[in-house]
Design an enzyme around this catalytic site. Structure first.
Site, PDB file in Angstrom:
ATOM      1  N   CYS A  67       0.865  -1.192   0.000  1.00  0.00           N
ATOM      2  CA  CYS A  67       0.000   0.000   0.000  1.00  0.00           C
ATOM      3  C   CYS A  67       0.896   1.234   0.000  1.00  0.00           C
ATOM      4  CB  CYS A  67      -0.874  -0.005   1.242  1.00  0.00           C
ATOM      5  SG  CYS A  67       0.131   0.092   2.747  1.00  0.00           S
ATOM      6  N   HIS A 105       3.866   2.104  11.849  1.00  0.00           N
ATOM      7  CA  HIS A 105       2.751   1.881  12.783  1.00  0.00           C
ATOM      8  C   HIS A 105       2.562   3.014  13.768  1.00  0.00           C
ATOM      9  CE1 HIS A 105       4.506  -2.021  11.496  1.00  0.00           C
ATOM     10  NE2 HIS A 105       3.253  -2.167  11.115  1.00  0.00           N
ATOM     11  N   HIS A 141      -0.240  -5.025  19.341  1.00  0.00           N
ATOM     12  CA  HIS A 141       0.189  -4.588  18.006  1.00  0.00           C
ATOM     13  C   HIS A 141       0.863  -3.219  18.116  1.00  0.00           C
ATOM     14  CE1 HIS A 141      -0.118  -3.143  13.838  1.00  0.00           C
ATOM     15  NE2 HIS A 141      -0.084  -4.432  13.522  1.00  0.00           N
ATOM     16  N   GLU A 161       0.856  -0.621  16.251  1.00  0.00           N
ATOM     17  CA  GLU A 161      -0.010   0.538  16.002  1.00  0.00           C
ATOM     18  C   GLU A 161      -0.896   0.815  17.213  1.00  0.00           C
ATOM     19  OE1 GLU A 161      -2.506   0.457  12.427  1.00  0.00           O
ATOM     20  OE2 GLU A 161      -3.919   1.753  13.492  1.00  0.00           O
ATOM     21  N   SER A 218       1.720  -9.653  10.708  1.00  0.00           N
ATOM     22  CA  SER A 218       1.061  -8.607   9.914  1.00  0.00           C
ATOM     23  C   SER A 218      -0.445  -8.663  10.159  1.00  0.00           C
ATOM     24  CB  SER A 218       1.365  -8.822   8.423  1.00  0.00           C
ATOM     25  OG  SER A 218       0.417  -8.139   7.633  1.00  0.00           O
ATOM     26  N   SER A 278       1.787  -5.254   3.528  1.00  0.00           N
ATOM     27  CA  SER A 278       3.224  -5.150   3.806  1.00  0.00           C
ATOM     28  C   SER A 278       4.047  -6.190   3.054  1.00  0.00           C
ATOM     29  CB  SER A 278       3.466  -5.278   5.317  1.00  0.00           C
ATOM     30  OG  SER A 278       2.759  -6.386   5.837  1.00  0.00           O
TER      31      SER A 278
HETATM   32  S1  SF4 Z   1      -2.110  -0.706   5.744  1.00  0.00           S
HETATM   33 FE1  SF4 Z   1      -1.101   0.570   7.270  1.00  0.00          FE
HETATM   34  S2  SF4 Z   1       0.537   1.558   6.124  1.00  0.00           S
HETATM   35 FE2  SF4 Z   1      -0.908   0.776   4.606  1.00  0.00          FE
HETATM   36  S3  SF4 Z   1      -2.273   2.496   4.176  1.00  0.00           S
HETATM   37 FE3  SF4 Z   1      -3.198   1.226   5.782  1.00  0.00          FE
HETATM   38  S4  SF4 Z   1      -2.549   2.236   7.670  1.00  0.00           S
HETATM   39 FE4  SF4 Z   1      -1.196   2.953   6.068  1.00  0.00          FE
END
Ligand code: SF4
Length: 515
Positions: free
Chosen positions: A222, A284, A334, A336, A431, A475
């Site tokens: 992403c 994060h 996590h 985040e 992840s 990721s």
């Molecule tokens: S998955 Fe995580 S890094 Fe990717 S856009 Fe969503 S919040 Fe951002």
């Protein structure tokens, strides 16, 4: 040439095993059912000429096998290989170093052999016309080969009309030359390893066959992950190694290991970083106390927090400033979640709807909630419902906190999963968004599995699976998806269909320190 007693089970896939020597054939036999497949072991003869003649004869027999394996002993060329090790060929070379074949499913077989307790790896097998020892090993190793034998290229050269694998158990090495006492011990170790390969070979044959691969789109990286990775790469270019990174920059083992080899040093806490050193904060996000510690210890920082996580931090601060008590929907532990909890002290965490009644908050006071970005949309709805029933004055974010990337990947896998025999999600085990994709696929009724890379694929998942869905967490690098598809192609012809629910066109500006 001789054929070992054939005991073919009606309906079971037939694996034709080509073993050059009688001892190798015995180690791999007797023929008969092993696990999900019948092993039909044929002694193919020693040397390129005999093996070539066997290949022509056996490949002309009507009724092609489900799969063909060339298996036997081999001599180690690459350093580190010792008798008993198994090398599954991903490449075959002739004695001039010319590539004869590539065998794409080798990592799948290696994964199974390793899980069976063998020391196994992929490698290049070179076939030559004579026995090799002493200094001749170095000359062949210089051609790029890991193992030498005298038959594989001849046996692989026939038109088998079936997927092919080549494996060699190491019998001799520079420290254990053929026809020496150590070489005899080495040959016994090699034969024992060959015998232990039978279960994995049977699974490999059962997984062989044509299939359709459905690729979910969007999948893989992403915008927030791309930004975070580029931030570390640019920091290394601009400031030189080492660049310290607090926590995994994104939750993917391959990304982390690649950046480590480029000079990034990943740490759990700032306490592990020398005062004054430059630190990158991961995608994060971090809580306020981490920013404070970095300031206090005069560490220049580069904040690679995804802007969509920063948006939630800001939202949480606004709710708190308005006098609302705050609930975060997310998974404990996590990175985040830790960062968001650390942004507004006193924020309470709930993971599932049942957690809500246990919250130590006054249900009559103004309350608000925010969510982790990578949750499953349907999972969050039930928790929000429980919050709405529990709190009399509940404020919610203006728009869903679940980020576009998580939502899009979930929607794509939801569209695809019902049509698949099995869904493979590429992503690391820590992840969050990759795990959610597995759960979404399972809720749609599909068998679904998370793999870090192609070596994690289990052949038993693929047996009889004629439609395999593949996706990847935000990721996971796209090349890992390609490697999984390549492995599937090594099990038989595949057709690929992309199942798209839309394309993404999102990008975020880099942090100012690396622009
Ligand atoms: S998955 Fe995580 S890094 Fe990717 S856009 Fe969503 S919040 Fe951002």
């Amino acid at each position: 040439m001789e054929s070992h007693n054939r005991v073919i089970t009606a309906g079971a896939p037939r694996l034709l095993v080509l073993a050059p020597l009688r001892l190798e054939a015995i180690a791999l036999g007797p023929s008969g059912k092993v696990g999900p497949a019948d092993l039909d072991v044929e002694r193919a003869g020693m040397g390129l000429a005999r093996a070539g003649a066997s290949a022509r004869r056996l490949s002309a027999v009507p009724g092609p096998p489900a799969a063909v394996v060339v298996a036997g002993l081999g001599g180690a060329l690459a350093p580190g290989l010792v008798p008993g090790d198994v090398v599954v060929a991903d490449r075959l070379l002739d004695d001039q170093g010319r590539e004869v074949a590539r065998l794409a499913s080798a990592p799948l077989l290696v994964g199974e052999l390793v899980r069976d307790g063998l020391r196994a790896r992929t490698g290049t097998v070179l076939s030559t016309g004579h026995l090799v020892s002493g200094s001749q090993r170095a000359a062949l190793a210089a051609l790029g080969a890991d193992v030498v034998d005298m038959e594989s290229t001849a046996l692989a050269g026939a038109d088998w009309g079936a997927p092919l694998a080549v494996l060699r158990a190491v019998s001799d090495s520079p420290g254990a030359e053929l026809f020496s006492p150590a070489g005899v011990v080495g040959a016994l170790k090699g034969l024992r390893s060959l015998r232990r390969c039978r279960r994995a070979l049977a699974d490999w044959a059962a997984a062989a066959g044509p299939r359709q691969v459905l690729l979910a789109e969007p999948r893989s990286f992403c915008a927030g992950v791309e930004r975070a990775i580029e931030t570390v790469e640019r920091a290394l270019q601009r400031y030189g190694a080492p660049v310290y990174v607090r926590r995994q920059i994104v939750h993917n083992a391959h990304v982390v290991s690649r950046l480590e080899s480029a000079g990034a040093v990943f740490v759990e806490e700032l306490a592990e970083v020398p005062d004054g050193s430059r630190v990158v904060f991961s995608a994060h996000g971090v809580g306020d106390s981490v920013h404070d510690e970095a300031r206090l210890r005069q560490m220049p920082t580069i904040d690679a927090t995804c802007p969509l996580v920063t948006k939630i931090h800001n939202e949480a601060r606004r709710f708190a400033a308005a006098g609302r008590q705050l609930v975060l929907i997310g998974h404990a532990g996590h990175d985040e979640v830790e960062g968001t909890l650390g942004t507004v002290p006193g924020t309470k965490l709930v993971s599932v709807a049942d957690d809500v009644v246990h919250l130590e908050l006054d249900a009559t006071k103004p309350t608000a909630f925010v969510t982790q970005t990578t949750l499953a949309t349907d999972e969050v709805m039930t928790v929000v419902g429980a919050l709405e029933r529990h709190f009399t004055d509940l404020a919610r974010p203006a728009a869903s906190d679940i980020c576009y990337a998580s939502q899009n990947r979930q929607e794509a896998v939801r569209e695809m999963a019902a049509d698949c025999d099995v869904v493979i999600v590429v992503g690391s085990h820590n992840s969050s968004n990759s795990n959610r994709l597995v759960e979404v696929a399972r809720r749609c009724g599909a068998r679904a599995h998370l793999v870090d890379n192609q070596a994690d694929l289990r052949l038993s998942w693929l047996a009889g699976a004629r439609r395999v869905g593949v996706t990847a967490g935000a990721s996971a690098p796209p090349e890992l998806v390609q490697q999984v598809v390549d492995c599937l192609a090594g099990l038989g012809p595949i057709s690929i269909e992309e199942r798209s629910t839309g394309h993404e066109n999102v990008s975020f500006p880099l942090p100012p320190e690396v622009r």
